[in-house]
Structures are given as C-alpha cells and as structure tokens.
Design a protein around this motif. Structure first.
Motif, PDB file in Angstrom:
ATOM      1  N   GLU A 113      37.696 -12.261   9.221  1.00  0.00           N
ATOM      2  CA  GLU A 113      38.877 -11.928   8.537  1.00  0.00           C
ATOM      3  C   GLU A 113      38.354 -10.639   7.545  1.00  0.00           C
ATOM      4  N   GLU A 114      37.055 -11.074   6.833  1.00  0.00           N
ATOM      5  CA  GLU A 114      36.472 -10.264   5.705  1.00  0.00           C
ATOM      6  C   GLU A 114      36.165  -8.966   6.484  1.00  0.00           C
ATOM      7  N   ILE A 115      35.387  -8.858   7.617  1.00  0.00           N
ATOM      8  CA  ILE A 115      35.035  -7.836   8.393  1.00  0.00           C
ATOM      9  C   ILE A 115      36.114  -6.793   8.666  1.00  0.00           C
ATOM     10  N   ASN A 116      37.462  -7.486   9.071  1.00  0.00           N
ATOM     11  CA  ASN A 116      38.526  -6.542   9.478  1.00  0.00           C
ATOM     12  C   ASN A 116      39.168  -6.043   8.064  1.00  0.00           C
ATOM     13  N   GLN A 117      38.962  -6.736   7.080  1.00  0.00           N
ATOM     14  CA  GLN A 117      39.497  -6.198   5.856  1.00  0.00           C
ATOM     15  C   GLN A 117      38.872  -5.071   5.146  1.00  0.00           C
ATOM     16  N   GLU A 118      37.333  -5.226   5.512  1.00  0.00           N
ATOM     17  CA  GLU A 118      36.486  -4.150   4.873  1.00  0.00           C
ATOM     18  C   GLU A 118      36.664  -3.011   5.714  1.00  0.00           C
ATOM     19  N   ASP A 119      36.890  -3.006   7.275  1.00  0.00           N
ATOM     20  CA  ASP A 119      37.113  -2.070   8.157  1.00  0.00           C
ATOM     21  C   ASP A 119      38.287  -1.225   7.776  1.00  0.00           C
ATOM     22  N   LYS A 120      39.416  -2.114   7.605  1.00  0.00           N
ATOM     23  CA  LYS A 120      40.641  -1.565   6.993  1.00  0.00           C
ATOM     24  C   LYS A 120      40.566  -0.518   5.784  1.00  0.00           C
ATOM     25  N   GLN A 121      39.767  -1.068   4.858  1.00  0.00           N
ATOM     26  CA  GLN A 121      39.443  -0.270   3.631  1.00  0.00           C
ATOM     27  C   GLN A 121      38.649   1.001   4.124  1.00  0.00           C
TER      28      GLN A 121
END
Ligand code: LMR
Length: 339
Positions: free
Chosen positions: A283-291
C-alpha cells in the motif's frame, strides 16, 4: 492476442519436442544427483521496483543466502522472458518453476479466481487479506493442483484506478472508449457495463497501445501506472479503487515435490516471510508512486466523491449477477463476510 496465442503454440511445441527427444530439462531430482543447485526460473511482467518486483527479488536474495549452492533463483522482470499467459503454460509444463501472475489471468483454468475481479467487492487490501486468510481463501491455494500448479501464497499489488484521455468522473464518461483489460471475462463485462469497449491485452503491450491509440484507457494500480509510465501518455486519472490486483505465487507441483524436504520447507518458510514483508509494504509503495505521478504534473487526478463512487458501483453491479454462480456463490459469500 494472435501473437500471444502463437507464442503459446511455440512453447507447447517446444515441450513436445523436448519430451520426444527425452530431454525434459528440469528433470525432478537431476540437480541433487549432479550436485548442481536447483534452478528456479521466475518470470514476471512488471518492473523491479513494484511490490511484486521487490518481493520476487527478496525471495531470490533470501533463498540463495539461506541455501548457498543449493538453489539459484533467476528472476526475469518486465515481461523480458514471457507474458503472463505464456508463463502459466510454461509453469504447468515445468519450463519455469515459479510465477506470480495476476489472479485475473487464470480464468481458462478456474473461474474461482475471478472472484477477485468482481468490481467493488473488496473495499481495501485489509479486506482482501482477511478473505485470503480465511478457510475459503486458503483452499484456493490448491485449486490448480490438477493442472500441475501449486499455490504457495497470495501477493498484493493494490487497488485499481482508471486512466484515460479525458476525465472519467461519471460512468457515462467511459462510453465509446477502448479500455485495455487483463485477460479476464469479468473485466471485459465490467468495461461493457460502463459503455466502454474492452480489449484484452498482455501487460507488456499496454504502454505502446496507449501511446499509439490502439486503446484509449486502462485500469491499473498506482505502482504499475507509475513504473510502466502509463501516466506519461494518459492525461487523466481517476482514483476509483474499483478492483484489486494481486498475485498467485505458484510453483510447478512436480518440481516442488522433487525438492529435498528441508529445502522445500525452507523455501516455503522464506516465501511466507517475504509475503508478510511485501504485503505490508504494498500500500505504501502504491501511495508513494501515486504522489510521484502527481508531482510529475503529467496527468490530472480526479478523486471521486462518495456520491460519484456510488454511480460507478451501480453501473458495474450487474456484473455480480452475471458471474456469481460461475465463480461459486459460496466463495462470493465468504468474500463478503470478510469485508
Ligand atoms: C496487468 O496485466 O495489468 C497486471 O496484472 C500486471 C501485473 O502483474 O501487475
């Protein structure tokens, strides 16, 4: 799709010729008697920095560190060896030993995994995880043993979002657009339900298809949209969280059974440890990539309001009625109980 089918035929022909010549390659037990390490070929289609890419690499690192000289894990990321459809064939025939293809692309072998494609079934990864840890979820790990495939774990990527050539705010905004989807009948039905035209396509072909206009839009996780640069050729994105992308970490059953007991047990424990490590970070990886995508300024993000989301849920709901019995009503109920 024609290209994919012909590649699969080439693979099947290759297996046939190997068998006729008596040179099956990964003969069970061969590595042990010759003193060579067991080789685990592990192809996948996404970039090394994605949740799956990182988990595959960590499995390799830990396995080789814990069993020096006894096992070699060859990870082939970014579809450099093969696409998902071919990897399932290759795994069943023992040409590769481990894969982590999306649960969505198994529908020729089982309808059960299609559960994961029901739109808006799981609100988040925690709900997916509760279902996967339930007895019904654990049973799915052995659903393909008759096909020579044994599931070890489920790996997460994340929730799916839409990208497209115009803002997708209401389901009607999807009308007339060609959407790339994974090779899943449910995903096809989902896009038809919102008036789009679905095109099943291998992951490795998506960037170019979006760039050249072969397809107009697609659905994927932030980590895939970022690492495969879809956002560079898709001016609009919608945070819809309408579905799940996750993986079936699976091995060739005969190969796995041929491993010495201590090695097999050690590799299974390593896979379990890597799953916990990776699933808790996905989830963290996805949120970082979204940003990172937002920061790039290349694509404009729409975050749907609860009312807007309801309209998408209502539009896609008929897919549930169409597929509930095919998937198995018990399985759908077990997933609903985990929400
Ligand atoms: C896709 O084909 O869009 C994804 O399943 C690729 C992946 O492995 O995440």
């Amino acid at each position: 799709m024609a290209a994919v089918s012909s590649r699969i035929r080439v693979i099947l022909l290759g297996f046939g010729l190997a068998a006729l010549a008596g040179c099956g390659g990964s003969e069970p037990g061969a590595a042990a008697s010759s003193g060579e390490p067991y080789v685990i070929k592990f192809p996948h289609v996404v970039a090394p920095a994605t949740p799956k890419g990182q988990m595959a690499q960590r499995f390799k690192d830990l396995a080789e560190q814990r069993f020096p000289g006894r096992v070699r894990v060859e990870v082939y990321p970014s579809a450099q060896l093969m696409e998902d459809a071919e990897s399932i064939e290759a795994l069943a025939f023992g040409e590769v030993q481990m894969i982590a293809a999306s649960v969505s692309v198994y529908d020729r072998l089982t309808q059960k995994f299609q559960l994961f494609d029901l739109p808006f079934l799981f609100p988040d990864l925690a709900a997916v995880e509760r279902f996967q840890a339930s007895p019904a979820g654990r049973e799915l790990l052995t659903a393909l043993v008759d096909n020579g495939i044994l599931g070890l774990q489920f790996w997460h990527n994340g929730m799916k979002q839409f990208t497209g050539p115009r803002p997708l705010i209401k389901p009607e905004d999807a009308r007339g657009l060609k959407f790339r989807v994974m090779a899943s009948d449910i995903l096809q039905a989902e896009i038809e339900a919102i008036g789009g035209s679905p095109q099943k396509m291998a992951f490795g072909e998506v960037f170019q298809a979006l760039q050249t206009g072969t397809v107009d839009a697609q659905e994927n996780t932030w980590s895939n949209i970022y690492s495969s640069k879809f956002y560079e050729v898709q001016p609009y994105m919608t945070e819809s969280n309408h579905g799940y992308i996750g993986y079936y970490l699976a091995v060739n059953a005969a190969f796995w059974k041929s491993l010495p007991d201590d090695l097999r047990a050690g590799l299974e424990a390593t896979a379990a440890e890597v799953t916990q490590w990776g699933n808790s970070r996905s989830e963290e990886i996805n949120q970082e990539d979204k940003q990172r995508i937002i920061d790039s300024g290349r694509s404009e993000l729409t975050v749907l309001t609860p009312q807007q989301l309801e309209a998408w849920q209502a539009a896609m709901r008929p897919v549930w009625d169409e597929f509930r019995d095919r998937i198995g009503a018990d399985l759908v109920d077990a997933a609903l109980a985990a929400r």
